[in-house]
Structures are given as C-alpha cells and as structure tokens.
Design a protein around this motif. Sequence first.
Motif, PDB file in Angstrom:
ATOM      1  N   ASN A  55       0.848  -1.193   0.000  1.00 66.06           N
ATOM      2  CA  ASN A  55       0.000   0.000   0.000  1.00 66.06           C
ATOM      3  C   ASN A  55       0.884   1.244   0.000  1.00 66.06           C
ATOM      4  OD1 ASN A  55      -2.249  -1.666   0.169  1.00 66.06           O
ATOM      5  ND2 ASN A  55      -2.281  -1.592   2.415  1.00 66.06           N
ATOM      6  N   SER A  56       0.435   2.280  -0.708  1.00 68.82           N
ATOM      7  CA  SER A  56       1.171   3.546  -0.779  1.00 68.82           C
ATOM      8  C   SER A  56       0.363   4.644  -0.106  1.00 68.82           C
ATOM      9  CB  SER A  56       1.410   3.949  -2.244  1.00 68.82           C
ATOM     10  OG  SER A  56       2.115   2.956  -2.934  1.00 68.82           O
ATOM     11  N   ILE A  57       1.083   5.529   0.551  1.00 67.74           N
ATOM     12  CA  ILE A  57       0.436   6.693   1.146  1.00 67.74           C
ATOM     13  C   ILE A  57       1.204   7.936   0.712  1.00 67.74           C
ATOM     14  CG2 ILE A  57      -0.236   7.898   3.249  1.00 67.74           C
ATOM     15  CD1 ILE A  57      -0.365   5.203   4.649  1.00 67.74           C
ATOM     16  N   SER A 105      -4.309  13.161   2.397  1.00 65.30           N
ATOM     17  CA  SER A 105      -3.494  12.027   1.979  1.00 65.30           C
ATOM     18  C   SER A 105      -4.229  11.176   0.950  1.00 65.30           C
ATOM     19  CB  SER A 105      -3.097  11.158   3.179  1.00 65.30           C
ATOM     20  OG  SER A 105      -4.228  10.500   3.701  1.00 65.30           O
ATOM     21  N   GLN A 130      -4.259   7.259  -0.354  1.00 67.81           N
ATOM     22  CA  GLN A 130      -3.835   5.895  -0.099  1.00 67.81           C
ATOM     23  C   GLN A 130      -4.166   5.045  -1.323  1.00 67.81           C
ATOM     24  OE1 GLN A 130      -5.661   4.618   3.564  1.00 67.81           O
ATOM     25  NE2 GLN A 130      -4.766   6.272   4.754  1.00 67.81           N
TER      26      GLN A 130
END
Lengths: 115, 112
Positions: free
Chosen positions: B18-20, B74, B76
């Motif tokens: 997962n990217s944030i 943000s 995600q």
Amino acid sequence: EAGVAQSPRYKIIEKRQSVAFWCNPISGHATLYWYQQILGQGPKLLIQFQNNGVVDDSQLPKDRFSAERLKGVDSTLKIQPAKLEDSAVYLCASSSGLSSGNTIYFGEGSWLTVV
Amino acid sequence: GESVGLHLPTLSVQEGDNSIINCAYSNSASDYFIWYKQESGKGPQFIIDIRSNMDKRQGQRVTVLLNKTVKHLSLQIAATQPGDSAVYFCAESMSSNYKLTFGKGTLLTVNP
C-alpha cells in the motif's frame, strides 16, 4: 467521450519568436483553463474562461501572453515574444461549470522549448 | 500567498504494497480537494476528490483522507501496481473562485 484536444504537441522556437497553441475542450464544457507547467512543478493557472468571457487572468503575463475564446468553444494561447523561461508544458483543461466540485479534465499538453 | 505542498517528493514501494502520499495545504478557506496522477508526457488525470464536509472518500483502490484540523490531505493506494508509477499532485480550490492551486507533486515509483 472525446477528451480535451491540444495542438501542437511539441514546439521548439528561438527566443523572441512567437508561438500559438490551440485547445478544443470537452463538448459542452463552459469553463476552459490554460495552465503552465514548468518541469518538476505543479501546473500554474494562467487564465480561466467561462464561455467566451475571462474569469481570471491575474497570473497571465499580459506583456507577452494573450488568450482568446471568441466563440466560447475552442481557445488559442499566444506567446509573443517568447523568452527562455517560457519553456514549459502548456496544459488546457475544461470543466462543465464554475462550481467547486465540477471535475477539471486536462489535455495532454503542448510542450514548448525556447532556445 | 496560499500554497499547497507535499511532505515527500519521492516515494518508492514494492508491487503489492500500500502507498500513502501526503499533502499539506495552507489555505484554511479551501473547501474542495483533488488528487491528480500525471504520467510522463501526459496531462494530469483526475483520480479522486473530496469536499471539506467529508473526512474520507473511497474509490477503486484509492482512498483520500482529509484532516481539516491540521490541514492535511493524503492519498492511499491499495495493492500498488507498476502502472501506478507517476507523479501525484494534490490540488485545492475555494467555492469563491473555483481556481485550482497545485502542489509540487510526489513521484511514486513501484518496484516489481
């Protein structure tokens, strides 16, 4: 549905020459924007039209840049005379209206190099 | 003047993670926020948006979180894929002028 069309995609000119970029927004979109994107930075708004009227041109360098949208559909952005610092991508975008929340769609951009 | 900025200019993740991606905005009057994805040689592509009366919104594999208290946004991305590699921009606007202000962008690189 066709997207925002821009031409030319690429242009190289010498400083002090002139250049013009054309944009055809998504059909039915009343609001049209021109953005300048310098390499490594986010797009910066140059001018915003609502139909054929200017809503905001506060960041347009009016001594050398001009833009028009005479019939409220397609638009032309002109630079005359060009400077080296004008090298950037010129992005046209459109949306269906001026309400916050109306998605703004971008074209592929016109890449300008001034040498 | 008011501006939108990003905490991390680059982010490298492994495929499947997962990217944030984070964004700080300074104009407390902004009430509409958008995330765009820009691939090399292309224009910005709309990903997801959120209004100030919400704190979370979900799309397909993407979630945007808005914290108005600390003026933070943000993005995600779940199960990041190589095709997600791009520069991601957050942008803000106000209902009073409908003008988008972009941040500088975060380069996301997904390693296979």
